[in-house]
Design a protein around this motif. Structure first.
Motif, PDB file in Angstrom:
ATOM      1  N   SER A  30       0.664  -1.098   0.142  1.00 33.30           N
ATOM      2  CA  SER A  30      -0.226   0.083  -0.064  1.00 33.30           C
ATOM      3  C   SER A  30       1.206   1.198  -0.183  1.00 33.30           C
ATOM      4  CB  SER A  30      -1.235   0.029   1.127  1.00 33.30           C
ATOM      5  OG  SER A  30      -1.152   0.885   1.573  1.00 33.30           O
ATOM      6  N   SER A  31       0.815   2.213  -0.796  1.00 29.33           N
ATOM      7  CA  SER A  31       1.738   3.803  -0.605  1.00 29.33           C
ATOM      8  C   SER A  31       1.390   4.073  -0.214  1.00 29.33           C
ATOM      9  CB  SER A  31       1.352   4.081  -2.215  1.00 29.33           C
ATOM     10  OG  SER A  31       0.384   4.225  -3.143  1.00 29.33           O
ATOM     11  N   GLY A  32       0.414   4.236   0.072  1.00 31.54           N
ATOM     12  CA  GLY A  32      -0.965   4.621   1.015  1.00 31.54           C
ATOM     13  C   GLY A  32      -0.159   5.158   2.288  1.00 31.54           C
ATOM     14  N   ILE A  34       2.885   3.657   3.444  1.00 28.60           N
ATOM     15  CA  ILE A  34       4.818   3.281   2.920  1.00 28.60           C
ATOM     16  C   ILE A  34       4.827   4.768   3.325  1.00 28.60           C
ATOM     17  CG2 ILE A  34       6.053   3.606   2.049  1.00 28.60           C
ATOM     18  CD1 ILE A  34       5.530   0.458   0.403  1.00 28.60           C
ATOM     19  N   LEU A  35       3.847   5.487   2.498  1.00 25.63           N
ATOM     20  CA  LEU A  35       3.941   7.455   3.202  1.00 25.63           C
ATOM     21  C   LEU A  35       3.201   7.562   4.485  1.00 25.63           C
ATOM     22  CD1 LEU A  35       2.492   8.267  -1.367  1.00 25.63           C
ATOM     23  CD2 LEU A  35       4.387   8.237   0.135  1.00 25.63           C
ATOM     24  N   ARG A  36       2.192   7.228   5.043  1.00 23.55           N
ATOM     25  CA  ARG A  36       1.665   7.681   6.133  1.00 23.55           C
ATOM     26  C   ARG A  36       2.936   6.997   6.868  1.00 23.55           C
ATOM     27  NH1 ARG A  36      -2.799   7.321   3.473  1.00 23.55           N
ATOM     28  NH2 ARG A  36      -2.885   4.934   3.991  1.00 23.55           N
ATOM     29  N   GLY A  37       3.734   5.850   7.105  1.00 23.09           N
ATOM     30  CA  GLY A  37       4.690   5.114   8.172  1.00 23.09           C
ATOM     31  C   GLY A  37       5.867   6.226   8.271  1.00 23.09           C
ATOM     32  N   SER A  55      -2.402  17.844   2.406  1.00 20.19           N
ATOM     33  CA  SER A  55      -3.820  18.662   1.465  1.00 20.19           C
ATOM     34  C   SER A  55      -4.240  17.507   0.162  1.00 20.19           C
ATOM     35  CB  SER A  55      -3.264  19.486   0.447  1.00 20.19           C
ATOM     36  OG  SER A  55      -1.916  18.799   0.067  1.00 20.19           O
ATOM     37  N   GLY A  56      -4.307  16.228   0.413  1.00 16.48           N
ATOM     38  CA  GLY A  56      -4.611  15.335  -0.019  1.00 16.48           C
ATOM     39  C   GLY A  56      -3.906  15.603  -2.121  1.00 16.48           C
ATOM     40  N   THR A  57      -2.634  15.538  -2.287  1.00 12.62           N
ATOM     41  CA  THR A  57      -2.683  15.940  -3.553  1.00 12.62           C
ATOM     42  C   THR A  57      -1.380  14.819  -3.299  1.00 12.62           C
ATOM     43  OG1 THR A  57      -0.698  18.056  -2.792  1.00 12.62           O
ATOM     44  CG2 THR A  57      -2.977  18.215  -3.757  1.00 12.62           C
ATOM     45  N   LEU A  58      -0.717  14.797  -4.904  1.00  6.16           N
ATOM     46  CA  LEU A  58      -0.445  13.592  -5.305  1.00  6.16           C
ATOM     47  C   LEU A  58       1.155  13.949  -4.901  1.00  6.16           C
ATOM     48  CD1 LEU A  58      -1.617  11.504  -8.688  1.00  6.16           C
ATOM     49  CD2 LEU A  58      -1.774  11.338  -6.212  1.00  6.16           C
ATOM     50  N   ILE A  63       9.477  10.347  -6.207  1.00 11.98           N
ATOM     51  CA  ILE A  63       9.713   8.816  -4.951  1.00 11.98           C
ATOM     52  C   ILE A  63       8.500   8.460  -4.001  1.00 11.98           C
ATOM     53  CG2 ILE A  63       8.635   9.895  -2.602  1.00 11.98           C
ATOM     54  CD1 ILE A  63       9.237  13.104  -2.893  1.00 11.98           C
ATOM     55  N   LEU A  64       7.643   8.247  -5.382  1.00 14.38           N
ATOM     56  CA  LEU A  64       6.977   7.196  -5.351  1.00 14.38           C
ATOM     57  C   LEU A  64       7.769   5.151  -5.658  1.00 14.38           C
ATOM     58  CD1 LEU A  64       4.011   6.197  -4.074  1.00 14.38           C
ATOM     59  CD2 LEU A  64       4.682   8.784  -4.774  1.00 14.38           C
ATOM     60  N   LEU A  65       8.296   6.077  -7.592  1.00 18.86           N
ATOM     61  CA  LEU A  65       9.159   4.529  -7.561  1.00 18.86           C
ATOM     62  C   LEU A  65       9.751   4.075  -6.685  1.00 18.86           C
ATOM     63  CD1 LEU A  65       8.466   6.856 -11.196  1.00 18.86           C
ATOM     64  CD2 LEU A  65       7.600   4.255 -10.283  1.00 18.86           C
ATOM     65  N   ASP A  84      -2.026  -1.146  -3.955  1.00 12.37           N
ATOM     66  CA  ASP A  84      -2.824  -0.570  -3.890  1.00 12.37           C
ATOM     67  C   ASP A  84      -2.616   0.543  -3.441  1.00 12.37           C
ATOM     68  OD1 ASP A  84      -5.065   0.985  -1.694  1.00 12.37           O
ATOM     69  OD2 ASP A  84      -3.936  -0.496   0.213  1.00 12.37           O
ATOM     70  N   GLY A  85      -2.984   1.893  -4.368  1.00 12.53           N
ATOM     71  CA  GLY A  85      -2.669   3.208  -4.450  1.00 12.53           C
ATOM     72  C   GLY A  85      -1.685   3.434  -4.976  1.00 12.53           C
ATOM     73  N   PHE A  86      -0.902   2.391  -6.106  1.00 16.17           N
ATOM     74  CA  PHE A  86       0.482   2.297  -6.989  1.00 16.17           C
ATOM     75  C   PHE A  86      -0.260   1.034  -7.964  1.00 16.17           C
ATOM     76  CE2 PHE A  86       3.927   1.461  -8.509  1.00 16.17           C
ATOM     77  CZ  PHE A  86       4.545   2.139  -8.985  1.00 16.17           C
ATOM     78  N   PRO A  87      -0.077   2.086  -9.127  1.00 17.75           N
ATOM     79  CA  PRO A  87      -0.495   3.522  -9.569  1.00 17.75           C
ATOM     80  C   PRO A  87      -0.929   3.875  -9.961  1.00 17.75           C
ATOM     81  CG  PRO A  87      -0.098   1.595 -11.192  1.00 17.75           C
ATOM     82  CD  PRO A  87      -0.502   1.388 -10.261  1.00 17.75           C
ATOM     83  N   HIS A 132      -9.261   9.348  12.331  1.00 19.86           N
ATOM     84  CA  HIS A 132      -8.538  11.128  12.170  1.00 19.86           C
ATOM     85  C   HIS A 132      -7.341  10.879  11.432  1.00 19.86           C
ATOM     86  CE1 HIS A 132     -11.396  10.850  15.654  1.00 19.86           C
ATOM     87  NE2 HIS A 132     -10.515  10.248  16.211  1.00 19.86           N
ATOM     88  N   ARG A 133      -7.866  10.707   9.937  1.00 18.14           N
ATOM     89  CA  ARG A 133      -7.046  10.786   8.763  1.00 18.14           C
ATOM     90  C   ARG A 133      -7.022  12.476   8.771  1.00 18.14           C
ATOM     91  NH1 ARG A 133      -6.403   5.995   4.184  1.00 18.14           N
ATOM     92  NH2 ARG A 133      -6.207   7.927   2.816  1.00 18.14           N
ATOM     93  N   SER A 134      -5.759  12.881   8.447  1.00 16.57           N
ATOM     94  CA  SER A 134      -5.847  14.248   8.333  1.00 16.57           C
ATOM     95  C   SER A 134      -6.462  14.769   6.345  1.00 16.57           C
ATOM     96  CB  SER A 134      -4.277  14.484   8.218  1.00 16.57           C
ATOM     97  OG  SER A 134      -3.581  13.752   7.002  1.00 16.57           O
TER      98      SER A 134
HETATM   99  P1  AMP Z   1      -4.126   6.654  -0.111  1.00 21.36           P
HETATM  100  O1  AMP Z   1      -3.947   6.067   1.543  1.00 21.36           O
HETATM  101  O2  AMP Z   1      -3.606   5.163  -1.056  1.00 21.36           O
HETATM  102  O3  AMP Z   1      -5.553   7.023  -0.021  1.00 21.36           O
HETATM  103  O4  AMP Z   1      -3.275   7.509  -0.686  1.00 21.36           O
HETATM  104  C1  AMP Z   1      -2.796   8.655   0.390  1.00 21.36           C
HETATM  105  C2  AMP Z   1      -2.270   9.701  -0.114  1.00 21.36           C
HETATM  106  O5  AMP Z   1      -0.974   9.307  -0.065  1.00 21.36           O
HETATM  107  C3  AMP Z   1      -3.172  10.086  -1.198  1.00 21.36           C
HETATM  108  O6  AMP Z   1      -3.738  11.607  -0.899  1.00 21.36           O
HETATM  109  C4  AMP Z   1      -1.513  10.590  -2.019  1.00 21.36           C
HETATM  110  O7  AMP Z   1      -1.134  11.858  -1.582  1.00 21.36           O
HETATM  111  C5  AMP Z   1      -0.101   9.800  -2.087  1.00 21.36           C
HETATM  112  N1  AMP Z   1      -0.392   8.645  -2.503  1.00 21.36           N
HETATM  113  C6  AMP Z   1      -0.234   7.227  -2.162  1.00 21.36           C
HETATM  114  N2  AMP Z   1      -0.211   6.748  -3.702  1.00 21.36           N
HETATM  115  C7  AMP Z   1       0.240   7.583  -3.882  1.00 21.36           C
HETATM  116  C8  AMP Z   1       0.788   7.257  -5.651  1.00 21.36           C
HETATM  117  N3  AMP Z   1       0.871   6.342  -5.530  1.00 21.36           N
HETATM  118  N4  AMP Z   1       1.070   8.614  -6.064  1.00 21.36           N
HETATM  119  C9  AMP Z   1       1.450   9.895  -5.574  1.00 21.36           C
HETATM  120  N5  AMP Z   1       0.900   9.985  -3.844  1.00 21.36           N
HETATM  121  C10 AMP Z   1       0.374   9.015  -3.617  1.00 21.36           C
END
Ligand code: AMP
Length: 191
Positions: A30-32, A34-37, A55-58, A63-65, A84-87, A132-134
């Motif tokens: 899950s990309s989300g 991993i990023l939240r971690g 801000s909910g932007t990409l 960075i993702l790759l 899940d969440g990528f691509p 309580h997700r931001s």
């Molecule tokens: P998610 O949990 O998949 O809804 O992702 C939460 C947030 O993480 C998104 O609103 C983006 O800011 C970022 N994010 C997750 N996956 C990606 C991705 N593949 N590319 C760019 N941003 C991502």
């Protein structure tokens, strides 16, 4: 089996990906998560991506790759993955293909969880109460849905052209969605 989930925020990607991973013994990537971690640990990457998540932007593709390359290739070499969440856009899909194809670990099926907008908003607001997700706030929800339509929805056509899309009605009860997904995926003949 190597699959990826396509769905608007709130469509149930995370829940269903975890269930499919358990059912087929796959790694859930899950990309989300991993990023939240990274944000939680306040790592260098975490500090870079925090603002995008809030801000909910990409987050920028590079960075993702960088983050996804190793988990994807590793899981592909093992029993397989559920992405899940990528691509999240065509550029990431093409980059993932270029990375995975030479190693024989490319995506075999893209699951699209189809849920109408009203239901998506309802679910995200309910999740906001629980987790309580931001990014589960009304203004940010609108932004994330718009980004899905603009950047992620084109992936459905991209994978459809490769004859790899499985569409499932994601608006039903979670167990019913899982049952349909398992049935549909079992029907596919994957190498
Ligand atoms: P998610 O949990 O998949 O809804 O992702 C939460 C947030 O993480 C998104 O609103 C983006 O800011 C970022 N994010 C997750 N996956 C990606 C991705 N593949 N590319 C760019 N941003 C991502």
């Amino acid at each position: 089996m190597r699959i990826l989930m396509i769905g608007a925020p709130g469509a149930g990607k995370g829940t269903q990906a975890a269930r499919l991973a358990a059912n087929f013994s796959l790694t859930h990537v899950s990309s989300g998560d991993i990023l939240r971690g990274h944000v939680r640990e306040q790592s260098a990457v975490g500090r870079k991506v925090d603002g995008y998540l809030n801000s909910g932007t990409l987050v920028p593709d590079e960075i993702l790759l960088d983050l996804l390359r190793d988990p994807l290739l590793e899981a592909g070499r093992a029993a397989g993955y559920v992405l899940d969440g990528f691509p999240r856009n065509l550029k990431q899909a093409r980059a993932a293909h270029e990375m995975a194809e030479p190693l024989g670990v490319d995506v075999q099926a893209a699951v699209y969880l189809d849920v109408e907008r009203e239901e998506l908003v309802k679910r995200m607001l309910a999740r906001a109460e629980r987790e309580h997700r931001s990014d589960d706030r009304v203004e940010v929800i609108e932004q994330r849905l718009a980004l899905f339509d603009e950047h992620t929805r084109p992936l459905i056509d991209y994978y459809a052209a490769l004859k790899r899309v499985v569409t499932v009605d994601g608006a039903r009860d979670e167990d019913d969605v899982t049952r349909s997904l398992v049935l549909e995926l079992e029907k596919l003949t994957l190498d």
